[in-house]
Motif scaffolding. Structure first.
Motif, mmCIF file in Angstrom:
data_model
loop_
_atom_site.group_PDB
_atom_site.id
_atom_site.type_symbol
_atom_site.label_atom_id
_atom_site.label_comp_id
_atom_site.label_asym_id
_atom_site.label_seq_id
_atom_site.Cartn_x
_atom_site.Cartn_y
_atom_site.Cartn_z
ATOM 1 N N PHE A 1 9.366 2.410 6.943
ATOM 2 C CA PHE A 1 9.612 3.576 6.095
ATOM 3 C C PHE A 1 8.947 4.843 6.628
ATOM 4 C CE2 PHE A 1 10.262 -0.156 3.589
ATOM 5 C CZ PHE A 1 11.345 0.130 2.797
ATOM 6 N N GLY A 2 8.077 4.700 7.618
ATOM 7 C CA GLY A 2 7.376 5.858 8.166
ATOM 8 C C GLY A 2 8.233 6.614 9.162
ATOM 9 N N ASP B 1 1.157 3.974 7.881
ATOM 10 C CA ASP B 1 2.125 4.607 8.775
ATOM 11 C C ASP B 1 3.470 3.889 8.695
ATOM 12 O OD1 ASP B 1 3.193 6.207 10.852
ATOM 13 O OD2 ASP B 1 2.606 4.736 12.357
ATOM 14 N N TRP B 2 3.452 2.569 8.778
ATOM 15 C CA TRP B 2 4.689 1.772 8.749
ATOM 16 C C TRP B 2 5.464 2.003 7.453
ATOM 17 C CZ3 TRP B 2 7.070 -1.312 12.363
ATOM 18 C CH2 TRP B 2 8.146 -2.074 11.894
ATOM 19 N N PHE B 3 4.738 2.021 6.350
ATOM 20 C CA PHE B 3 5.401 2.125 5.041
ATOM 21 C C PHE B 3 5.519 3.573 4.548
ATOM 22 C CE2 PHE B 3 4.282 -2.472 4.817
ATOM 23 C CZ PHE B 3 5.570 -2.951 4.599
ATOM 24 N N GLY B 4 5.267 4.544 5.414
ATOM 25 C CA GLY B 4 5.455 5.944 5.046
ATOM 26 C C GLY B 4 4.521 6.439 3.960
ATOM 27 N N ALA C 1 -6.675 -6.505 4.184
ATOM 28 C CA ALA C 1 -5.607 -5.872 4.971
ATOM 29 C C ALA C 1 -4.281 -6.593 4.754
ATOM 30 C CB ALA C 1 -5.972 -5.852 6.457
ATOM 31 N N THR C 2 -4.310 -7.937 4.690
ATOM 32 C CA THR C 2 -3.053 -8.666 4.466
ATOM 33 C C THR C 2 -2.563 -8.441 3.023
ATOM 34 O OG1 THR C 2 -4.290 -10.689 4.053
ATOM 35 C CG2 THR C 2 -3.392 -10.439 6.235
ATOM 36 N N ARG D 1 -2.589 1.611 9.933
ATOM 37 C CA ARG D 1 -1.333 1.258 10.617
ATOM 38 C C ARG D 1 -0.245 0.884 9.607
ATOM 39 N NH1 ARG D 1 -1.533 -3.439 15.270
ATOM 40 N NH2 ARG D 1 0.649 -3.414 15.915
ATOM 41 N N LEU D 2 -0.643 0.173 8.544
ATOM 42 C CA LEU D 2 0.296 -0.213 7.489
ATOM 43 C C LEU D 2 0.803 1.012 6.734
ATOM 44 C CD1 LEU D 2 -1.519 -3.370 6.129
ATOM 45 C CD2 LEU D 2 0.840 -3.304 6.989
ATOM 46 N N ARG E 1 -0.656 10.003 12.116
ATOM 47 C CA ARG E 1 0.428 10.223 11.148
ATOM 48 C C ARG E 1 0.032 9.953 9.697
ATOM 49 N NH1 ARG E 1 2.815 8.023 15.693
ATOM 50 N NH2 ARG E 1 2.386 5.956 14.894
ATOM 51 N N ARG F 1 -5.103 -18.788 6.994
ATOM 52 C CA ARG F 1 -5.485 -18.438 5.612
ATOM 53 C C ARG F 1 -4.244 -18.077 4.789
ATOM 54 N NH1 ARG F 1 -9.960 -13.654 4.703
ATOM 55 N NH2 ARG F 1 -10.103 -13.732 2.428
ATOM 56 N N ALA G 1 -0.839 -5.181 2.997
ATOM 57 C CA ALA G 1 0.476 -5.321 3.629
ATOM 58 C C ALA G 1 1.510 -5.797 2.606
ATOM 59 C CB ALA G 1 0.390 -6.319 4.793
ATOM 60 N N ILE G 2 1.145 -6.840 1.866
ATOM 61 C CA ILE G 2 2.078 -7.432 0.901
ATOM 62 C C ILE G 2 2.377 -6.460 -0.240
ATOM 63 C CG2 ILE G 2 2.331 -9.283 -0.813
ATOM 64 C CD1 ILE G 2 0.624 -11.028 1.201
ATOM 65 N N THR H 1 -6.251 -1.532 10.415
ATOM 66 C CA THR H 1 -4.995 -2.223 10.080
ATOM 67 C C THR H 1 -4.323 -1.559 8.877
ATOM 68 O OG1 THR H 1 -5.971 -4.285 10.887
ATOM 69 C CG2 THR H 1 -4.007 -4.483 9.532
ATOM 70 N N ASN I 1 -7.344 -11.735 2.647
ATOM 71 C CA ASN I 1 -8.017 -10.642 3.336
ATOM 72 C C ASN I 1 -7.437 -9.313 2.821
ATOM 73 O OD1 ASN I 1 -7.208 -8.661 5.621
ATOM 74 N ND2 ASN I 1 -9.151 -9.514 6.315
ATOM 75 N N MET J 1 -3.871 1.632 16.506
ATOM 76 C CA MET J 1 -2.855 1.731 17.555
ATOM 77 C C MET J 1 -2.234 3.130 17.590
ATOM 78 S SD MET J 1 -2.824 -1.192 19.036
ATOM 79 C CE MET J 1 -1.264 -1.604 19.802
#
Lengths: 240, 240
Positions: free
Chosen positions: A216-217, B119-122, B227-228, B116-117, B150, A116, B231-232, B113, B225, B145
């Motif tokens: 960044f986390g 968390d990744w991007f603070g 979640a994607t 989780r994002l 956090r 997709r 993310a972007i 998801t 979607n 996960m």
């Protein structure tokens, strides 16, 4: 009336072995079936419980009982339409634009989401390792939302494919350089690796540039899901 | 030996009603349980089939038979560890950084998801509409996960929350202006809408800037979607 043998055939197509034997696959739900019917995919047969259904096609739609559709369906709650289509011939990828390469993607939902994303970002060719999940898996098809009709997908030995590629091979690695600092060219290959183990050693040897998405986390042990990482990297490629 | 009543209690926690009644939730699998044990979350009880298991904690781990764990588990193939934790108090979000707001997200995997994002991007605060799927849903927890430890997550009436927000409210809309052309500030709110219907009318009225992700493919009817897309957009916010 749909025959017992027809039901048996359709049901067998939920398994890759029989999809390959008959060169057919099953799609369910109005959204996906409609997209496939209106694409270059060749219809084998269409079944619906709804006599009023309109797909805007001249293909015959066989009206079946709910119990019959349920027997053919891979879903716990079947939609009102199911289509059987021919698996198309793989088209040779051209290297004029970007190509996405998947190394051992196991989750059908992830593959569907990536298909997709390729459609959204105008990526015409998706090349998968032979051990990547089948793109005609029912769960994959569901997640593509019909976009599988606009992306050419092939399965092959990645080492051979990458060896002969006349463009840069970018790969997603935790330890790669920040994608924010790279000037992405107008054509190239983006390699995404397995959900748990990332890109395999053999394929890693073919990667010319390792890239990563800055974090960044606070956590330092986490990774992103492969589909969301693909989303971000394709966006980075296109925004330039 | 785990008692019948304990098994019954743990099993009941797969349902939101009982999670709220007991203020407890269940997490499964070494990855998620380990992250929660080593976080500020308070352990209620831990069960494992593996007498050798090491979580690096002083909390008691009750060793149970496989059949007992299976009874407590929400999974078809249970892992070897299951933990019961207290649902933490919601922390009031502060507006110094970015806040993600979810309007009626239904799919547990999408919510996981997105956590989780964050968390990744603070992103420290995630604010959900009352009708968004519960973040302690087993499928959501699995998809996080462990990153749920956090991110502060709250459920509230979005209209009231957004009315009092002292920052710009960005919302993802198909017809919004390209996010590539926006200068994203250092703080703000990002609103993401329902999988099928997008942002609701009531919440749309609170959005100060509509943004979108440019599309490069041929199709004009597709969306990404949720979640994607998150993310972007979070990547776009952070890369500036």
């Amino acid at each position: 009336m749909v025959s017992k043998n027809q039901i048996k055939l359709v049901k067998s197509l939920h398994q890759k072995k029989y999809r390959n034997r008959h060169n057919l696959f099953v799609a369910e739900g109005i959204k996906v079936v409609q997209e496939l019917v209106n694409s270059d995919f060749k219809v084998n047969s269409l079944f619906s419980t709804d006599p009023e259904i309109n797909l805007g096609t001249t293909d015959t739609i066989e009206i079946v009982a709910e119990a019959e559709l349920k027997k053919m369906s891979a879903l716990t709650s079947p939609n009102n339409i199911l289509g059987v289509f021919e698996i198309p011939q793989t088209q040779k990828p051209n290297f004029d634009g970007w190509i996405v390469v998947l190394d051992d993607i196991r989750d059908p939902g992830n593959l569907g989401t990536i298909i997709r994303l390729c459609d959204w970002f105008g990526i015409e060719h998706l090349v998968c390792s032979s051990n990547t999940v089948d793109c005609y898996n029912p769960k994959t098809l569901q997640a593509t939302m019909g976009s599988i009709s606009r992306v050419n997908i092939g399965y092959t030995d990645l080492q051979t494919f990458l060896q002969n590629a006349p463009v840069n091979v970018f790969g997603a690695f935790m330890e790669g350089g920040s994608v924010y600092k790279k000037d992405m060219p107008n054509s190239g290959i983006l390699v995404m690796g397995n959900e748990a183990n990332g890109v395999s050693k053999e394929v890693e040897a073919m990667v010319t540039q390792k890239i990563s998405i800055p974090q960044f986390g606070k956590s330092t042990t986490e990774s992103l899901n492969v589909a969301t990482a693909t989303a971000i990297l394709l966006n980075e490629i296109r925004r330039n």
